[in-house]
Design a protein around this motif. Structure first.
Motif, PDB file in Angstrom:
ATOM      1  N   ASP A   1      -2.092  -1.050 -14.176  1.00 44.47           N
ATOM      2  CA  ASP A   1      -1.369   0.053 -13.535  1.00 44.47           C
ATOM      3  C   ASP A   1      -1.829   0.231 -12.091  1.00 44.47           C
ATOM      4  O   ASP A   1      -1.007   0.406 -11.184  1.00 44.47           O
ATOM      5  CB  ASP A   1      -1.584   1.335 -14.331  1.00 44.47           C
ATOM      6  N   ALA A   2      -3.154   0.191 -11.865  1.00 40.77           N
ATOM      7  CA  ALA A   2      -3.677   0.373 -10.511  1.00 40.77           C
ATOM      8  C   ALA A   2      -3.229  -0.761  -9.598  1.00 40.77           C
ATOM      9  O   ALA A   2      -2.836  -0.542  -8.445  1.00 40.77           O
ATOM     10  CB  ALA A   2      -5.194   0.459 -10.553  1.00 40.77           C
TER      11      ALA A   2
ATOM     12  N   GLU B 292      -4.942   4.204  -0.670  1.00 37.79           N
ATOM     13  CA  GLU B 292      -5.339   2.806  -0.757  1.00 37.79           C
ATOM     14  C   GLU B 292      -6.710   2.757  -1.428  1.00 37.79           C
ATOM     15  O   GLU B 292      -7.626   3.447  -1.003  1.00 37.79           O
ATOM     16  CB  GLU B 292      -5.437   2.173   0.630  1.00 37.79           C
TER      17      GLU B 292
ATOM     18  N   ARG C 156       0.839  -1.193   0.000  1.00 41.11           N
ATOM     19  CA  ARG C 156       0.000   0.000   0.000  1.00 41.11           C
ATOM     20  C   ARG C 156       0.877   1.247   0.000  1.00 41.11           C
ATOM     21  O   ARG C 156       1.894   1.317   0.704  1.00 41.11           O
ATOM     22  CB  ARG C 156      -0.907   0.030   1.246  1.00 41.11           C
ATOM     23  N   GLY C 157       0.461   2.253  -0.775  1.00 40.80           N
ATOM     24  CA  GLY C 157       1.186   3.518  -0.778  1.00 40.80           C
ATOM     25  C   GLY C 157       0.947   4.279   0.505  1.00 40.80           C
ATOM     26  O   GLY C 157      -0.035   4.069   1.205  1.00 40.80           O
TER      27      GLY C 157
ATOM     28  N   TYR D 105      -7.114   5.603 -11.158  1.00 42.77           N
ATOM     29  CA  TYR D 105      -5.840   6.081 -11.731  1.00 42.77           C
ATOM     30  C   TYR D 105      -5.349   7.299 -10.960  1.00 42.77           C
ATOM     31  O   TYR D 105      -4.165   7.414 -10.630  1.00 42.77           O
ATOM     32  CB  TYR D 105      -6.082   6.401 -13.201  1.00 42.77           C
TER      33      TYR D 105
ATOM     34  N   VAL E 104      -4.622   6.375  -6.899  1.00 43.46           N
ATOM     35  CA  VAL E 104      -3.408   5.621  -6.576  1.00 43.46           C
ATOM     36  C   VAL E 104      -2.158   6.460  -6.799  1.00 43.46           C
ATOM     37  O   VAL E 104      -1.146   6.270  -6.114  1.00 43.46           O
ATOM     38  CB  VAL E 104      -3.321   4.299  -7.376  1.00 43.46           C
ATOM     39  N   ARG E 105      -2.212   7.399  -7.711  1.00 39.02           N
ATOM     40  CA  ARG E 105      -1.061   8.260  -7.933  1.00 39.02           C
ATOM     41  C   ARG E 105      -0.867   9.247  -6.796  1.00 39.02           C
ATOM     42  O   ARG E 105       0.221   9.816  -6.645  1.00 39.02           O
ATOM     43  CB  ARG E 105      -1.217   8.995  -9.270  1.00 39.02           C
TER      44      ARG E 105
ATOM     45  N   ARG F 245       0.268  -0.511  -8.437  1.00 36.02           N
ATOM     46  CA  ARG F 245       0.450   0.526  -7.418  1.00 36.02           C
ATOM     47  C   ARG F 245      -0.255   0.171  -6.102  1.00 36.02           C
ATOM     48  O   ARG F 245      -0.390   1.026  -5.239  1.00 36.02           O
ATOM     49  CB  ARG F 245      -0.038   1.871  -7.960  1.00 36.02           C
TER      50      ARG F 245
ATOM     51  N   GLY G  76      -1.224   8.187  -3.765  1.00 38.11           N
ATOM     52  CA  GLY G  76      -0.834   7.344  -2.650  1.00 38.11           C
ATOM     53  C   GLY G  76      -1.973   6.791  -1.824  1.00 38.11           C
ATOM     54  O   GLY G  76      -1.747   6.254  -0.743  1.00 38.11           O
TER      55      GLY G  76
END
Length: 469
Positions: free
Chosen positions: A231-232, A46, A15-16, A38, A41-42, A235, A44
């Motif tokens: 992509d998701a 969850e 997790r970011g 998109y 998640v960029r 991340r 950070g």
């Protein structure tokens, strides 16, 4: 990795932390939901995304013909679709985006009239030369009008009749309105019509005699859906198909998560991308919590989208997008994908979408593919008198209950805000795309913008992350 559209596995456990441990739940795995993810998640966050169906993509979901992927509902891009192009490039798919010449036509009676360039209008002998000139001048006028607000509260029919006369309305632009809105055509907003003309001309470059070029992702737009999902997950997000949400959980006027399989999944924000009736069903207490907002959701009506897809052993016509203007025809457009893309992409088959938009009580929504074909077959022979059922190698029928919001002339008074009156709960669906019409580009733009707005509010001072005290 297998294509994301067919996968049900969850994302990585990592997790970011840039989002401060904030958690978001996205309801709906169509393009808007994937675009919101998109963005989240960029930052950070969850993220858990729940899609009730068996495939990501929504109206951009795909299937196979002859070994090639193709959308269940036809799709292309206009030159003005900058938001989706930005995401395509960011995900490394820019080299697969191709801009191709388009061919457009009108079917009237037993004849097909090309409409790909301005000179074709001059050859449209179903109306007088004076009407043809008026149609051309009206289109050029709308092409230069950037201030769409001037048309709010106006009916498209009234403006068109003043601009081009009854003959031009009946032969050209009236069929366009009826193709999308059926019996509601007379009430359609002039803002909607302005958008169609304005954006269409934006895909023509090089002067007044230029022809249209449209964008398509080699291998289908399913590649973009796959890339958004992959992509998701890379991340740290969790994305599930066949994962229906039972209800949105609210406590003290705030969304605290969702209930799925009888258990509460907590979150700092919930972003729903479902059609309005589905959203209301997920939050049955909305009428009590926010009666005015609930009433706005109830005011917007939808046309069902129905598409019969035929895989033929030969072409039906030489036109990509053919609008059918005959009032007795049970479909309103024949979109021949293989007059835009090569038949070799679909195993040599020639692919035709037969499109219709109907009210929920129209009998067609109860029919199967073969019954719909039987109703359409006599009219296919109008498009091509040589057509025979033996040309068909396969067929499919797709429907969408929320295919097209009915954009009437008072629509701007009925658009619900993205921020609902329930704190921490946001809505982003096709009824809120305005003044443009629904489409991939605008769903992506909307999903990203609403995600940014929701994050900004959720991380304000005094807000405690979900699960913390």
């Amino acid at each position: 990795m297998s294509p994301a559209s067919g996968a049900a596995e969850e994302g990585a456990a990592a997790r970011g932390t840039a989002g401060g441990g904030r958690r978001a739940i996205v309801i709906g795995g169509g393009v808007a939901g994937l675009a919101a993810t998109y963005e989240l998640v960029r930052a950070g966050w969850e993220v858990s995304l729940h899609e009730a169906g068996g495939q990501f993509g929504g109206q951009v979901r795909t299937f196979e013909i002859g070994g090639g992927r193709i959308e269940a509902f036809y799709h292309h891009l206009f030159r003005s679709d900058h938001d989706i192009v930005e995401v395509i490039d960011a995900l490394g798919l820019g080299d697969a985006l191709e801009w191709l010449p388009s061919s457009v036509g009108l079917s009237a009676g037993d004849r097909i009239y090309p409409f790909s360039g301005p000179l074709d209008l001059l050859r449209f002998t179903r109306v007088s030369l004076w009407t043809r000139l008026r149609l051309r001048l009206a289109a050029l006028w709308l092409r230069r009008q950037r201030d769409w607000r001037r048309y709010e509260g106006q009916r498209a029919r009234d403006w068109i009749l003043r601009a081009v006369g009854e003959q031009g309305y009946d032969a050209v632009w009236g069929p366009l309105l009826r193709a999308k809105f059926g019996g509601h055509a007379d009430e359609v907003s002039m803002v909607w019509f302005w958008g169609k003309i304005y954006l269409r001309f934006a895909s023509r470059g090089g002067g007044p005699l230029a022809t249209e070029r449209l964008g398509y992702l080699r291998g289908s737009f399913g590649r973009l859906v796959d890339a958004l999902v992959d992509d998701a997950r890379a991340r740290g997000a969790t994305l599930r198909v066949e994962s229906p949400v039972e209800r949105i959980a609210v406590a003290d006027g705030r969304a605290v998560g969702v209930v799925r399989r009888g258990e509460l999944e907590r979150a700092d924000l919930v972003l729903a991308t479902t059609p309005s009736p589905v959203f209301r069903a997920l939050l049955p207490e909305l009428a009590e919590l926010a009666p005015r907002y609930d009433a706005l959701l109830d005011r917007v009506r939808y046309q069902w989208a129905t598409v019969l897809v035929l895989a033929l052993d030969r072409p039906l016509s030489d036109i990509y997008w053919l609008t059918v203007t005959d009032d007795d025809c049970p479909f309103v457009a024949a979109v021949e994908q293989t007059n835009f893309r090569s038949p070799q992409e679909y195993g040599g088959r020639h692919v035709v979408y037969l499109s219709n938009y109907v009210d929920p009580d129209d009998p067609i929504v109860t029919l199967d593919a073969n019954a719909v074909l039987a109703a359409y077959e006599p009219y296919l022979r109008r498009l091509n008198p040589r057509f025979e059922r033996s040309w068909i190698r396969d067929l499919w029928l797709f429907t969408d209950r929320a295919g097209q919001p009915i954009v009437d002339y008072r629509y701007h008074e009925s658009i619900p805000p993205h921020r609902t009156p329930v704190r921490g709960l946001w809505l982003a669906n096709t009824t809120q795309i305005y003044p443009e019409d629904r489409g991939q580009n605008y769903s992506i733009r909307m999903g990203r913008r609403v995600a940014r707005q929701a994050m900004e509010e959720a991380t304000g001072p005094g807000v405690t992350p979900a699960g913390e005290s």
